[in-house]
Design a protein around this motif. Structure first.
Motif, PDB file in Angstrom:
ATOM      1  N   ASP A 159      22.462  10.123  25.373  1.00  0.00           N
ATOM      2  CA  ASP A 159      21.827  10.957  24.293  1.00  0.00           C
ATOM      3  C   ASP A 159      20.303  11.340  24.502  1.00  0.00           C
ATOM      4  OD1 ASP A 159      24.336  10.827  22.905  1.00  0.00           O
ATOM      5  OD2 ASP A 159      23.646   9.174  21.786  1.00  0.00           O
ATOM      6  N   ALA A 160      19.547  10.146  24.733  1.00  0.00           N
ATOM      7  CA  ALA A 160      18.174  10.671  25.099  1.00  0.00           C
ATOM      8  C   ALA A 160      18.051  11.252  26.375  1.00  0.00           C
ATOM      9  CB  ALA A 160      17.334   9.059  25.512  1.00  0.00           C
ATOM     10  N   ALA A 161      19.055  11.096  27.506  1.00  0.00           N
ATOM     11  CA  ALA A 161      18.958  12.077  28.646  1.00  0.00           C
ATOM     12  C   ALA A 161      19.317  13.460  28.353  1.00  0.00           C
ATOM     13  CB  ALA A 161      20.029  11.386  29.578  1.00  0.00           C
ATOM     14  N   THR A 162      20.100  13.728  27.249  1.00  0.00           N
ATOM     15  CA  THR A 162      20.405  15.026  26.898  1.00  0.00           C
ATOM     16  C   THR A 162      19.164  15.749  26.498  1.00  0.00           C
ATOM     17  OG1 THR A 162      22.625  14.514  26.220  1.00  0.00           O
ATOM     18  CG2 THR A 162      21.689  16.389  25.312  1.00  0.00           C
ATOM     19  N   ALA A 163      18.273  14.907  25.841  1.00  0.00           N
ATOM     20  CA  ALA A 163      17.118  15.401  25.366  1.00  0.00           C
ATOM     21  C   ALA A 163      15.987  15.556  26.408  1.00  0.00           C
ATOM     22  CB  ALA A 163      16.397  14.650  24.320  1.00  0.00           C
ATOM     23  N   VAL A 164      15.815  14.566  27.363  1.00  0.00           N
ATOM     24  CA  VAL A 164      14.705  14.796  28.215  1.00  0.00           C
ATOM     25  C   VAL A 164      15.197  15.462  29.759  1.00  0.00           C
ATOM     26  CG1 VAL A 164      13.245  13.295  29.888  1.00  0.00           C
ATOM     27  CG2 VAL A 164      13.668  12.343  27.675  1.00  0.00           C
ATOM     28  N   ALA A 165      16.279  15.090  29.939  1.00  0.00           N
ATOM     29  CA  ALA A 165      16.718  15.759  31.298  1.00  0.00           C
ATOM     30  C   ALA A 165      17.764  17.049  30.954  1.00  0.00           C
ATOM     31  CB  ALA A 165      17.632  14.844  32.133  1.00  0.00           C
ATOM     32  N   GLY A 166      18.759  17.169  29.957  1.00  0.00           N
ATOM     33  CA  GLY A 166      19.575  18.200  29.920  1.00  0.00           C
ATOM     34  C   GLY A 166      18.988  19.371  29.079  1.00  0.00           C
ATOM     35  N   SER A 167      18.112  19.003  28.410  1.00  0.00           N
ATOM     36  CA  SER A 167      17.359  20.150  27.461  1.00  0.00           C
ATOM     37  C   SER A 167      15.917  20.218  27.916  1.00  0.00           C
ATOM     38  CB  SER A 167      17.263  19.800  25.932  1.00  0.00           C
ATOM     39  OG  SER A 167      18.817  19.781  25.403  1.00  0.00           O
ATOM     40  N   GLY A 168      15.420  19.169  28.836  1.00  0.00           N
ATOM     41  CA  GLY A 168      14.180  19.348  29.280  1.00  0.00           C
ATOM     42  C   GLY A 168      13.614  20.795  29.802  1.00  0.00           C
ATOM     43  N   ALA A 170      14.531  23.719  29.218  1.00  0.00           N
ATOM     44  CA  ALA A 170      14.266  24.748  28.489  1.00  0.00           C
ATOM     45  C   ALA A 170      13.124  24.498  27.518  1.00  0.00           C
ATOM     46  CB  ALA A 170      15.643  24.793  27.416  1.00  0.00           C
ATOM     47  N   LEU A 171      12.749  23.160  27.211  1.00  0.00           N
ATOM     48  CA  LEU A 171      11.609  22.743  26.457  1.00  0.00           C
ATOM     49  C   LEU A 171      10.416  22.910  27.236  1.00  0.00           C
ATOM     50  CD1 LEU A 171      12.996  19.365  24.618  1.00  0.00           C
ATOM     51  CD2 LEU A 171      12.709  21.659  23.721  1.00  0.00           C
ATOM     52  N   VAL A 172      10.278  22.693  28.451  1.00  0.00           N
ATOM     53  CA  VAL A 172       9.462  22.969  29.199  1.00  0.00           C
ATOM     54  C   VAL A 172       9.103  24.288  29.604  1.00  0.00           C
ATOM     55  CG1 VAL A 172       8.165  22.859  31.753  1.00  0.00           C
ATOM     56  CG2 VAL A 172       9.485  20.759  30.468  1.00  0.00           C
ATOM     57  N   ALA A 173       9.960  24.904  29.558  1.00  0.00           N
ATOM     58  CA  ALA A 173      10.152  26.535  29.730  1.00  0.00           C
ATOM     59  C   ALA A 173       9.323  27.104  28.464  1.00  0.00           C
ATOM     60  CB  ALA A 173      11.380  27.297  29.994  1.00  0.00           C
ATOM     61  N   TYR A 174       9.784  26.762  27.628  1.00  0.00           N
ATOM     62  CA  TYR A 174       9.143  27.279  26.034  1.00  0.00           C
ATOM     63  C   TYR A 174       7.602  26.879  26.102  1.00  0.00           C
ATOM     64  CZ  TYR A 174       8.295  27.795  21.077  1.00  0.00           C
ATOM     65  OH  TYR A 174       8.160  28.003  20.010  1.00  0.00           O
ATOM     66  N   LEU A 175       7.214  25.740  26.479  1.00  0.00           N
ATOM     67  CA  LEU A 175       5.495  25.489  26.711  1.00  0.00           C
ATOM     68  C   LEU A 175       5.026  26.290  27.673  1.00  0.00           C
ATOM     69  CD1 LEU A 175       5.915  21.629  26.231  1.00  0.00           C
ATOM     70  CD2 LEU A 175       5.172  23.105  24.687  1.00  0.00           C
ATOM     71  N   ALA A 176       5.914  26.455  28.770  1.00  0.00           N
ATOM     72  CA  ALA A 176       5.266  27.427  29.969  1.00  0.00           C
ATOM     73  C   ALA A 176       5.047  28.763  29.478  1.00  0.00           C
ATOM     74  CB  ALA A 176       6.334  27.368  31.131  1.00  0.00           C
ATOM     75  N   GLN A 177       5.643  29.397  28.436  1.00  0.00           N
ATOM     76  CA  GLN A 177       5.466  30.409  28.090  1.00  0.00           C
ATOM     77  C   GLN A 177       4.228  30.755  27.630  1.00  0.00           C
ATOM     78  OE1 GLN A 177       8.195  33.168  27.728  1.00  0.00           O
ATOM     79  NE2 GLN A 177       6.160  34.330  27.736  1.00  0.00           N
ATOM     80  N   SER A 178       3.683  29.778  26.855  1.00  0.00           N
ATOM     81  CA  SER A 178       2.276  29.775  26.528  1.00  0.00           C
ATOM     82  C   SER A 178       1.243  30.142  27.435  1.00  0.00           C
ATOM     83  CB  SER A 178       1.922  28.498  25.628  1.00  0.00           C
ATOM     84  OG  SER A 178       2.835  28.635  24.491  1.00  0.00           O
ATOM     85  N   PHE A 179       1.485  29.303  28.582  1.00  0.00           N
ATOM     86  CA  PHE A 179       0.629  29.541  29.928  1.00  0.00           C
ATOM     87  C   PHE A 179       0.644  31.030  30.257  1.00  0.00           C
ATOM     88  CE2 PHE A 179       0.681  24.897  29.824  1.00  0.00           C
ATOM     89  CZ  PHE A 179      -0.371  24.410  30.456  1.00  0.00           C
ATOM     90  N   THR A 180       1.919  31.542  30.319  1.00  0.00           N
ATOM     91  CA  THR A 180       1.959  32.860  31.094  1.00  0.00           C
ATOM     92  C   THR A 180       1.351  33.914  30.095  1.00  0.00           C
ATOM     93  OG1 THR A 180       4.220  33.140  30.211  1.00  0.00           O
ATOM     94  CG2 THR A 180       3.981  32.173  32.486  1.00  0.00           C
ATOM     95  N   ASP A 181       1.703  33.611  28.838  1.00  0.00           N
ATOM     96  CA  ASP A 181       0.961  34.658  27.640  1.00  0.00           C
ATOM     97  C   ASP A 181      -0.336  34.568  27.505  1.00  0.00           C
ATOM     98  OD1 ASP A 181       3.870  35.252  26.755  1.00  0.00           O
ATOM     99  OD2 ASP A 181       3.550  34.025  25.006  1.00  0.00           O
ATOM    100  N   PHE A 182      -0.781  33.430  27.756  1.00  0.00           N
ATOM    101  CA  PHE A 182      -2.312  33.311  27.851  1.00  0.00           C
ATOM    102  C   PHE A 182      -2.909  34.129  29.160  1.00  0.00           C
ATOM    103  CE2 PHE A 182      -6.140  31.295  29.617  1.00  0.00           C
ATOM    104  CZ  PHE A 182      -7.075  31.445  28.758  1.00  0.00           C
TER     105      PHE A 182
END
Length: 261
Positions: A159-168, A170-182
């Motif tokens: 279940d934790a692996a789903t969060a960190v590895a499985g969804s990771g 997408a979550l990192v990409a969401y944060l990366a969007q702020s870098f590219t937007d800036f």
């Protein structure tokens, strides 16, 4: 010759099958897919079939939607999987459910992620209690064609692996969007903004892979007192970004637990 059967030619199933064909040329790779269109897209790359024809000692990779599992299991003759090693990448389908429905204790669960498409998946693999060391090695070897494989023995960690590895990713990409937007807002062209961001992520991952490196050691090393990085870290702390991200990961893990029942 080892036979590896991938059931399901969706995105992840196709990626795994393609990785096996290229990375394990000594194996017979069979893709089972009821859709004629998807079978046609794989023609010439691997052996394809519309239905699974069980053979003793197959390595069976289940890459089908969880809601399709019951009908798949019911379509098999009794005892068909008794000598089969089964690796499921179906989210939320527990080891006990797999073993009961398929009539075998040789069951493992795997959680790959989006980066499998470029051979950089972080796959977490959990074997059932009755799976031998040889069975674990066989499954790990097959999944290594799409990236790194981490074996865990506690199924609840998936279940934790789903969060960190499985969804990771997408979550990192969401944060990366702020870098590219800036970067774009500062005047960089979109392609250059994406290059800046992707290389920062790639380089950071490479540094974190070095022996002894940790996230904390990296950001402390880069944070000169009263410098630019220190100011950025202080702002992130002020806005509780770390706490927000941990909350997002916990919500993702909790949703995985809910889906598994």
């Amino acid at each position: 010759m080892e036979r590896i059967v991938v059931v399901g030619a969706g995105h992840m199933g196709s990626v795994i099958a393609g990785g096996l064909v290229d990375g394990v040329p000594q194996a017979e790779v069979v893709v089972v897919e009821p859709s004629a269109e998807r079978r046609a897209s794989l023609a010439g790359r691997a052996e394809v079939a519309a239905a699974y024809d069980p053979r003793p000692d197959d390595l069976l990779v289940l890459a089908i939607p969880p809601q399709a599992f019951d009908s798949f299991a019911e379509s098999l003759p009794p005892g068909a999987c008794a000598q089969t090693t089964v690796v499921s990448i179906m989210a939320g389908v527990r080891l006990e459910t797999l073993a009961s429905a398929l009539g075998t204790d040789r069951v493992l669960r795997a959680m790959p992620n989006l980066a499998a498409g470029v051979g950089q998946s972080m796959t977490v693999l959990c074997p059932g209690d009755q799976v031998t060391a040889g069975g674990v090695d066989r499954a790990r070897g097959a999944l290594s064609v799409i990236g790194e494989v981490l074996v865990v023995r506690d199924e609840s960690l998936l279940d934790a692996a789903t969060a960190v590895a499985g969804s990771g990713p997408a979550l990192v990409a969401y944060l990366a969007q702020s870098f590219t937007d800036f970067a774009r807002g500062a005047g960089f062209a979109p392609a250059d903004a994406l290059l800046l961001t992707s290389q920062v992520l790639r380089g950071t991952a490479a540094v974190l892979s070095e022996p002894g490196a940790t996230p904390e050691s990296l950001y402390r090393q880069a944070s000169t007192p009263n410098g630019t990085t220190a100011e950025g870290i202080a702002t992130l702390r002020q806005h509780r970004v770390g706490e927000s991200l941990r909350a997002a990961l916990e919500a993702t893990a909790e949703r995985a637990r809910e889906l598994a029942g």
